[in-house]
Design a protein around this motif. Sequence first.
Motif, short mmCIF file in Angstrom:
data_model
loop_
_atom_site.label_atom_id
_atom_site.label_comp_id
_atom_site.label_asym_id
_atom_site.label_seq_id
_atom_site.Cartn_x
_atom_site.Cartn_y
_atom_site.Cartn_z
N CYS A 1 -55.07 -73.42 -70.51
CA CYS A 1 -55.37 -74.33 -69.39
C CYS A 1 -56.81 -74.82 -69.46
O CYS A 1 -57.10 -76.00 -69.21
CB CYS A 1 -55.10 -73.63 -68.07
N GLY B 1 -50.87 -77.29 -65.53
CA GLY B 1 -51.58 -77.34 -64.26
C GLY B 1 -50.73 -77.79 -63.09
O GLY B 1 -51.11 -77.61 -61.93
N VAL C 1 -57.30 -78.06 -67.10
CA VAL C 1 -56.50 -77.91 -65.88
C VAL C 1 -56.63 -76.48 -65.35
O VAL C 1 -57.01 -75.57 -66.08
CB VAL C 1 -55.01 -78.25 -66.12
N GLU C 2 -56.28 -76.31 -64.07
CA GLU C 2 -56.30 -74.99 -63.44
C GLU C 2 -54.87 -74.46 -63.34
O GLU C 2 -53.98 -75.17 -62.87
CB GLU C 2 -56.89 -75.07 -62.03
#
Length: 302
Positions: A209, A188, A214-215
């Motif tokens: 992810c 991320g 997370v992005e």
Amino acid sequence: MELRQVEHALAVADTGGFTAAADEVHLTQPALSQSIAALERDLGVTLFHRLGRRVALTPAGEAFVGPARQLLRAARTARSAAGEVAEVRAGHVDVVSLRTLAVDPLVEVVGRFRAAHPGVAVRVTAQDDRSALFAQVRRGDAELGLAEVGAEVPGLAVRPVATQEVLLVAPPGTRLARSRRVPVARLGSLDLVTSPVGTSTRALLDDACAAAGVEPRVVVETAHRDTLGPLVVAGAGSALLAAPQARQAEADGAVVARLDPPLRRRVGFVHRPDALAPGAAALLPLAPSPAGEGPSPARGRG
């Protein structure tokens, strides 16, 4: 409806015109036109719009093409099965592969097959979208598909080939932990290079992810997957690549690290649950199998 008429109609659909199709099937154009007209009368529909020297499929024609290809493939299988099935001395095998698997492991399998059956041709096409690849095999456009697979693929039989680890590949000079193990959550915080949504490579990244909460920060998106490694080496960002591609990028100067927890993809051949044509049936046993795994039966019809 006769098989030769079906062959003639597919030749017109594939070449886009009666003249080229007549050359393809070794007929005069008037004879081909008569064959198509007889087929259309038998079906009660018009298959082609005549547009001068070119043709276009009508809606009925578009609906006809897929089942027609399956019909011809089934007919070829029946002819072969009635003849010298075990000899596999002629013909061809159609294989569609995800582009990232076309070199490893497909090249070695095709090489083994050609050495064992020099009279049989292998026709390989590439695909980026896994769902599209499965659809091609279900329709009969190809007898075998090589893709990332789960334990089951609806409507298809699965033959596991390998389990490949997916590695983090970072630009030259990137400083990583001495252990060369990077937590998945760190993805991320990295500038990432990847392929478009819908491709198997992007699905690996997005799923990893999402599992880490997370992005992904995608800075370069490209449909040309062969450029992912070179883009990393050029400093555009980091990428997730299967081990064979990652090692090539490492040789070119990229920094490679394992992910924690490890990220792996399962690779296998898929095919329709019907009996395979002899060439395809002879190719499958030449592919390696992951330890303790073997072919799995088809599940479902979706």
